[in-house]
Write a protein that holds these residues in place. Sequence first.
Motif, PDB file in Angstrom:
ATOM      1  N   LEU A  10       0.564  -1.127  -0.316  1.00  0.00           N
ATOM      2  CA  LEU A  10      -0.087  -0.574   0.173  1.00  0.00           C
ATOM      3  C   LEU A  10       0.715   1.004   0.028  1.00  0.00           C
ATOM      4  N   GLN A  12       0.874   5.961  -0.930  1.00  0.00           N
ATOM      5  CA  GLN A  12       0.184   7.099  -1.085  1.00  0.00           C
ATOM      6  C   GLN A  12       0.831   7.654  -2.789  1.00  0.00           C
ATOM      7  N   PRO A  86      -4.177   6.309  -7.953  1.00  0.00           N
ATOM      8  CA  PRO A  86      -4.666   5.661  -7.390  1.00  0.00           C
ATOM      9  C   PRO A  86      -4.927   4.273  -9.122  1.00  0.00           C
ATOM     10  N   THR A  89      -3.182   0.559  -9.268  1.00  0.00           N
ATOM     11  CA  THR A  89      -3.731  -0.634  -8.319  1.00  0.00           C
ATOM     12  C   THR A  89      -4.496  -1.440  -9.219  1.00  0.00           C
ATOM     13  N   THR A 111      -1.429  -1.522  -4.072  1.00  0.00           N
ATOM     14  CA  THR A 111      -2.602  -0.874  -3.837  1.00  0.00           C
ATOM     15  C   THR A 111      -2.133   0.977  -3.475  1.00  0.00           C
ATOM     16  N   SER A 113      -3.803   4.999  -3.058  1.00  0.00           N
ATOM     17  CA  SER A 113      -4.425   5.435  -2.070  1.00  0.00           C
ATOM     18  C   SER A 113      -4.232   7.302  -2.163  1.00  0.00           C
TER      19      SER A 113
END
Length: 114
Positions: A10, A12, A86, A89, A111, A113
């Motif tokens: 994950l 950003q 994003p 992803t 992923t 975000s």
Amino acid sequence: VQLQASGGGLVQAGGSLRLSCAVSGIRFSNYNMAWYRQAPGKQRELVAMVTSGGSSDYADAVKGRFTISRDNAKNTVSLQMNNLKPEDTAAYYCNANVKVVNFWGLGTLVTVSS
């Protein structure tokens, strides 16, 4: 034949990840290597590839942000992903191919975000 992908996670938006794929059971240097991805509800798509001779190509969506590289001494292929968005992803899959032969690894999930 085993293709073991790692490095997903994950992050950003704007961040970076590096995926790696360790390959065994084939003469690695003879194979073209590629990374594909599949987002939920979408078809699997080619992200980047590097030929046995070292030439690389990228999907338009990742040009300038992703870099694929191979290490024939270590039987590994990597994907450096910068400025992640994003829409990046997806589950990312390592692929080894030559002529009509294809080998796939299990995916590693990325992923991003917002």
